[in-house]
Design a protein around this motif. Structure first.
Motif, PDB file in Angstrom:
ATOM      1  N   LYS A 104       0.925  -1.243  -0.092  1.00 36.04           N
ATOM      2  CA  LYS A 104       0.158  -0.052  -0.090  1.00 36.04           C
ATOM      3  C   LYS A 104       0.747   1.221  -0.059  1.00 36.04           C
ATOM      4  CE  LYS A 104      -4.412  -1.315   1.894  1.00 36.04           C
ATOM      5  NZ  LYS A 104      -4.520  -2.344   2.831  1.00 36.04           N
ATOM      6  N   LEU A 105       1.892   1.260   0.490  1.00 33.74           N
ATOM      7  CA  LEU A 105       2.820   2.349   0.699  1.00 33.74           C
ATOM      8  C   LEU A 105       2.937   3.182  -0.514  1.00 33.74           C
ATOM      9  CD1 LEU A 105       4.396   3.871   2.891  1.00 33.74           C
ATOM     10  CD2 LEU A 105       6.742   2.828   1.977  1.00 33.74           C
ATOM     11  N   ILE A 106       3.613   2.844  -1.676  1.00 31.42           N
ATOM     12  CA  ILE A 106       3.646   3.887  -2.659  1.00 31.42           C
ATOM     13  C   ILE A 106       2.346   4.365  -3.298  1.00 31.42           C
ATOM     14  CG2 ILE A 106       4.583   4.237  -4.981  1.00 31.42           C
ATOM     15  CD1 ILE A 106       6.840   3.809  -2.627  1.00 31.42           C
ATOM     16  N   GLU A 107       1.489   3.622  -3.099  1.00 27.15           N
ATOM     17  CA  GLU A 107       0.002   4.098  -3.688  1.00 27.15           C
ATOM     18  C   GLU A 107      -0.537   5.023  -2.668  1.00 27.15           C
ATOM     19  OE1 GLU A 107      -2.717   0.726  -3.533  1.00 27.15           O
ATOM     20  OE2 GLU A 107      -4.258   1.978  -2.957  1.00 27.15           O
ATOM     21  N   LYS A 108      -0.207   4.991  -1.694  1.00 28.70           N
ATOM     22  CA  LYS A 108      -0.532   5.831  -0.531  1.00 28.70           C
ATOM     23  C   LYS A 108      -0.067   7.318  -0.500  1.00 28.70           C
ATOM     24  CE  LYS A 108      -3.424   4.741   2.599  1.00 28.70           C
ATOM     25  NZ  LYS A 108      -4.776   4.758   3.029  1.00 28.70           N
ATOM     26  N   ALA A 109       1.416   6.975  -0.839  1.00 29.00           N
ATOM     27  CA  ALA A 109       2.141   8.136  -0.532  1.00 29.00           C
ATOM     28  C   ALA A 109       1.864   8.980  -1.893  1.00 29.00           C
ATOM     29  CB  ALA A 109       3.723   7.849  -0.796  1.00 29.00           C
ATOM     30  N   THR A 110       1.670   8.523  -2.932  1.00 25.91           N
ATOM     31  CA  THR A 110       1.364   9.041  -4.291  1.00 25.91           C
ATOM     32  C   THR A 110      -0.141   9.807  -4.200  1.00 25.91           C
ATOM     33  OG1 THR A 110       2.577   7.136  -5.416  1.00 25.91           O
ATOM     34  CG2 THR A 110       1.421   8.982  -6.843  1.00 25.91           C
ATOM     35  N   GLY A 111      -0.951   8.990  -3.549  1.00 25.41           N
ATOM     36  CA  GLY A 111      -2.314   9.707  -3.365  1.00 25.41           C
ATOM     37  C   GLY A 111      -2.175  10.751  -2.535  1.00 25.41           C
ATOM     38  N   ALA A 112      -1.449  10.867  -1.640  1.00 27.62           N
ATOM     39  CA  ALA A 112      -1.413  12.237  -0.651  1.00 27.62           C
ATOM     40  C   ALA A 112      -0.705  13.042  -1.286  1.00 27.62           C
ATOM     41  CB  ALA A 112      -0.348  11.628   0.479  1.00 27.62           C
ATOM     42  N   LEU A 113       0.316  12.973  -2.363  1.00 27.17           N
ATOM     43  CA  LEU A 113       0.905  13.938  -2.936  1.00 27.17           C
ATOM     44  C   LEU A 113      -0.239  14.579  -4.117  1.00 27.17           C
ATOM     45  CD1 LEU A 113       3.668  15.115  -3.087  1.00 27.17           C
ATOM     46  CD2 LEU A 113       4.092  14.003  -5.033  1.00 27.17           C
ATOM     47  N   LYS A 114      -1.003  13.926  -4.694  1.00 28.33           N
ATOM     48  CA  LYS A 114      -2.137  14.329  -5.521  1.00 28.33           C
ATOM     49  C   LYS A 114      -3.132  14.940  -4.738  1.00 28.33           C
ATOM     50  CE  LYS A 114      -1.602  11.066  -9.573  1.00 28.33           C
ATOM     51  NZ  LYS A 114      -1.496   9.847  -9.514  1.00 28.33           N
ATOM     52  N   ARG A 115      -3.538  14.505  -3.645  1.00 28.16           N
ATOM     53  CA  ARG A 115      -4.663  15.038  -2.806  1.00 28.16           C
ATOM     54  C   ARG A 115      -4.225  16.473  -2.440  1.00 28.16           C
ATOM     55  NH1 ARG A 115      -7.028  11.382   1.808  1.00 28.16           N
ATOM     56  NH2 ARG A 115      -8.807  13.010   2.651  1.00 28.16           N
ATOM     57  N   TYR A 116      -3.046  16.763  -1.629  1.00 23.98           N
ATOM     58  CA  TYR A 116      -2.826  18.011  -0.968  1.00 23.98           C
ATOM     59  C   TYR A 116      -2.068  18.728  -2.004  1.00 23.98           C
ATOM     60  CZ  TYR A 116      -4.421  14.719   2.839  1.00 23.98           C
ATOM     61  OH  TYR A 116      -5.226  13.898   3.332  1.00 23.98           O
ATOM     62  N   LYS A 117      -1.403  18.200  -3.031  1.00 26.08           N
ATOM     63  CA  LYS A 117      -0.701  19.276  -3.806  1.00 26.08           C
ATOM     64  C   LYS A 117       0.604  19.740  -2.925  1.00 26.08           C
ATOM     65  CE  LYS A 117      -4.482  19.699  -7.085  1.00 26.08           C
ATOM     66  NZ  LYS A 117      -5.235  18.695  -6.346  1.00 26.08           N
ATOM     67  N   HIS A 118       1.203  19.109  -2.237  1.00 28.67           N
ATOM     68  CA  HIS A 118       2.349  19.778  -1.697  1.00 28.67           C
ATOM     69  C   HIS A 118       3.698  19.190  -2.556  1.00 28.67           C
ATOM     70  CE1 HIS A 118       1.693  15.944   0.536  1.00 28.67           C
ATOM     71  NE2 HIS A 118       2.370  16.064   1.198  1.00 28.67           N
ATOM     72  N   LYS A 119       4.942  19.259  -1.949  1.00 30.79           N
ATOM     73  CA  LYS A 119       6.068  19.098  -2.555  1.00 30.79           C
ATOM     74  C   LYS A 119       6.655  17.577  -2.612  1.00 30.79           C
ATOM     75  CE  LYS A 119       6.414  23.160  -4.449  1.00 30.79           C
ATOM     76  NZ  LYS A 119       5.059  23.361  -4.132  1.00 30.79           N
ATOM     77  N   LEU A 120       6.523  17.042  -1.316  1.00 34.68           N
ATOM     78  CA  LEU A 120       7.241  15.847  -1.147  1.00 34.68           C
ATOM     79  C   LEU A 120       6.383  14.914  -0.106  1.00 34.68           C
ATOM     80  CD1 LEU A 120       9.826  14.532  -2.120  1.00 34.68           C
ATOM     81  CD2 LEU A 120      10.887  15.793  -0.277  1.00 34.68           C
ATOM     82  N   VAL A 121       6.588  13.398  -0.463  1.00 32.99           N
ATOM     83  CA  VAL A 121       5.964  12.625   0.539  1.00 32.99           C
ATOM     84  C   VAL A 121       7.163  11.505   0.658  1.00 32.99           C
ATOM     85  CG1 VAL A 121       4.223  10.872   1.249  1.00 32.99           C
ATOM     86  CG2 VAL A 121       3.603  12.897  -0.062  1.00 32.99           C
ATOM     87  N   ILE A 122       7.489  11.433   1.920  1.00 33.07           N
ATOM     88  CA  ILE A 122       8.512  10.397   2.244  1.00 33.07           C
ATOM     89  C   ILE A 122       7.849   9.220   2.811  1.00 33.07           C
ATOM     90  CG2 ILE A 122      10.571   9.968   3.492  1.00 33.07           C
ATOM     91  CD1 ILE A 122      10.679  13.200   3.684  1.00 33.07           C
ATOM     92  N   GLY A 123       7.619   8.197   2.076  1.00 35.37           N
ATOM     93  CA  GLY A 123       7.110   6.929   2.491  1.00 35.37           C
ATOM     94  C   GLY A 123       7.825   6.206   3.337  1.00 35.37           C
ATOM     95  N   ASN A 124       7.476   5.439   4.303  1.00 35.24           N
ATOM     96  CA  ASN A 124       8.178   4.355   5.320  1.00 35.24           C
ATOM     97  C   ASN A 124       7.098   3.370   5.858  1.00 35.24           C
ATOM     98  OD1 ASN A 124       8.999   6.543   8.365  1.00 35.24           O
ATOM     99  ND2 ASN A 124       7.180   6.324   7.008  1.00 35.24           N
ATOM    100  N   LEU A 125       8.028   2.391   6.146  1.00 33.94           N
ATOM    101  CA  LEU A 125       7.260   1.121   6.649  1.00 33.94           C
ATOM    102  C   LEU A 125       7.512   0.869   7.745  1.00 33.94           C
ATOM    103  CD1 LEU A 125       7.533  -1.562   4.003  1.00 33.94           C
ATOM    104  CD2 LEU A 125       5.315  -0.546   4.626  1.00 33.94           C
ATOM    105  N   LEU A 126       6.885   0.909   8.819  1.00 32.46           N
ATOM    106  CA  LEU A 126       6.993   0.891  10.308  1.00 32.46           C
ATOM    107  C   LEU A 126       8.366  -0.365  10.536  1.00 32.46           C
ATOM    108  CD1 LEU A 126       6.072   1.458  12.821  1.00 32.46           C
ATOM    109  CD2 LEU A 126       4.799  -0.754  13.019  1.00 32.46           C
ATOM    110  N   GLN A 127       8.139  -1.393   9.719  1.00 32.88           N
ATOM    111  CA  GLN A 127       9.252  -2.552  10.036  1.00 32.88           C
ATOM    112  C   GLN A 127      10.732  -2.092   9.439  1.00 32.88           C
ATOM    113  OE1 GLN A 127       6.508  -2.528   8.440  1.00 32.88           O
ATOM    114  NE2 GLN A 127       5.305  -4.286   8.300  1.00 32.88           N
ATOM    115  N   THR A 128      10.747  -1.149   8.464  1.00 31.40           N
ATOM    116  CA  THR A 128      12.022  -0.998   7.869  1.00 31.40           C
ATOM    117  C   THR A 128      12.369   0.469   7.790  1.00 31.40           C
ATOM    118  OG1 THR A 128      10.795  -0.807   5.668  1.00 31.40           O
ATOM    119  CG2 THR A 128      11.945  -2.942   6.463  1.00 31.40           C
ATOM    120  N   ARG A 129      11.709   1.286   8.919  1.00 33.68           N
ATOM    121  CA  ARG A 129      12.015   2.822   8.716  1.00 33.68           C
ATOM    122  C   ARG A 129      13.133   3.336   9.166  1.00 33.68           C
ATOM    123  NH1 ARG A 129      10.187   1.243  13.537  1.00 33.68           N
ATOM    124  NH2 ARG A 129      10.617   2.401  15.346  1.00 33.68           N
ATOM    125  N   ARG A 130      14.109   2.351   9.713  1.00 37.91           N
ATOM    126  CA  ARG A 130      15.500   2.894   9.967  1.00 37.91           C
ATOM    127  C   ARG A 130      16.437   2.678   8.922  1.00 37.91           C
ATOM    128  NH1 ARG A 130      13.743   5.752  13.336  1.00 37.91           N
ATOM    129  NH2 ARG A 130      13.015   5.049  15.240  1.00 37.91           N
TER     130      ARG A 130
END
Ligand code: PMT
Length: 302
Positions: free
Chosen positions: A233-259
């Motif tokens: 779901k990560l990339i789809e949701k990150a891309t969706g957020a960018l389209k919806r809010y029209k800001h500059k950057l979304v940094i997507g991360n998974l809880l398990q690998t965020r570090r």
């Protein structure tokens, strides 16, 4: 009236809000035109179940991302407003845990305390850097606990930056609740267990990124984080957020690998930042690379 406006009408400003606004106004005015300014949000928001709060629902975040990123923004010459959850991880202090500090001290001949020589080389550079940043007044600490405290301070900071330093950067790493109980539906006192199992209905929090980008800070460079646990779901949701809010950057991360891995999603392209095995062994922090990338995008934008 928009839902976000109703939210602010129904949830009063936090204690000390006017004093925080005075600090923000001073900080933005002082650095505008001299240093690039970044707002870094960090840590999880709580949602109280009672007005006299004994119990609350929390959002996952230790504050490591925000605290580490703040140090790297400062190293890049930024002045940073660090809006963080009280008692979460804090820049500079994060390197020195209390037990280490107590075990690193010894009494000197005058009855005072001094650092054991073998610990000086570890503590000195952190202390020196912290002293320099504080003497330059380049770091402002603001705290929140509840979702409502956070949203009031987020809106105020965004509006002051828009007004006084409109080329500033917002780096929204805090973990913000999507659900809450409105003040007028909240129990006044501690909910009693004598009445049996508890059923709680949480209302949806309006998505604040929407007014933030379009109304409170339309000229600011906004980078938001997107946290998921399902890699599908990560990339789809990150891309969706960018389209919806029209800001500059979304940094997507998974809880398990965020570090060790994030994906930077911008309008034209997306780009994975990943630590190598060697970098992980050497203790390199991914925030160093995230901040370098974000600063690069911010520079191009301004
Ligand atoms: O602190 P650490 O332990 O190091 O962990 C870092 C982190 C995993 C918390 C961080 O990297 C991160 O992903 N932070 C964002 C978490 C989050 O709230 O994601 P979300 O998918 O729920 O929200 C996405 C965006 O919508 C966020 O920018 C948030 O500010 C915004 N939002 C959320 C709720 C809401 N009501 N309004 C919003 O605008």
């Amino acid at each position: 009236m928009e839902e976000w406006e109703q939210y602010f009408l129904r949830n009063p400003a936090p204690q000390g809000f006017n004093a925080s606004c005075d600090q923000l106004k001073k900080f933005c005015g002082q650095h505008a035109g001299h240093h690039p300014i970044a707002l870094v949000t960090s840590g999880g928001t709580t949602v109280p179940l009672e007005r006299n709060t004994v119990r609350f629902v929390d959002n996952f975040s230790a504050g490591t991302r925000g605290a580490a990123s703040t140090e790297y923004f400062l190293a890049q010459g930024y002045a940073v407003i660090f809006l963080h959850r009280e008692k979460s991880v804090v820049p500079f202090f994060r390197h020195l845990n209390p037990s280490f500090l107590l075990n690193s001290l010894q009494e000197n001949s005058e009855g005072g305390l001094q650092l054991l020589p073998q610990h000086s080389s570890q503590v000195y550079p952190i202390w020196k850097n912290y002293q320099r940043i504080m003497s330059e007044e380049r770091l402002l600490f603001l705290t929140f606990t509840s979702l409502s405290d956070y949203l009031w301070l987020l809106r105020a900071t965004t509006q002051y930056l828009q007004q006084l330093a409109p080329s500033s950067l917002l780096y929204l790493a805090a973990a913000v609740s999507d659900f809450y109980i409105p003040q007028d539906q909240m129990a006044e006192h501690k909910i009693q267990s004598a009445s049996g199992p508890l059923t709680v209905t949480l209302q949806l929090v309006p998505k604040m990124l929407s007014p933030l980008v379009s109304l409170w800070g339309p000229d600011l460079f906004v980078a938001s984080f997107k946290l998921e646990t399902d890699s599908e779901k990560l990339i789809e949701k990150a891309t969706g957020a960018l389209k919806r809010y029209k800001h500059k950057l979304v940094i997507g991360n998974l809880l398990q690998t965020r570090r060790t891995e994030v994906t930077l999603v911008a309008e034209e392209q997306s780009h994975v930042v990943k630590l190598t095995q060697l970098q992980q062994q050497e203790g390199v922090e991914i925030e160093k690379f995230i901040v370098e990338e974000v600063c690069g995008c911010h520079k191009k934008f301004t």
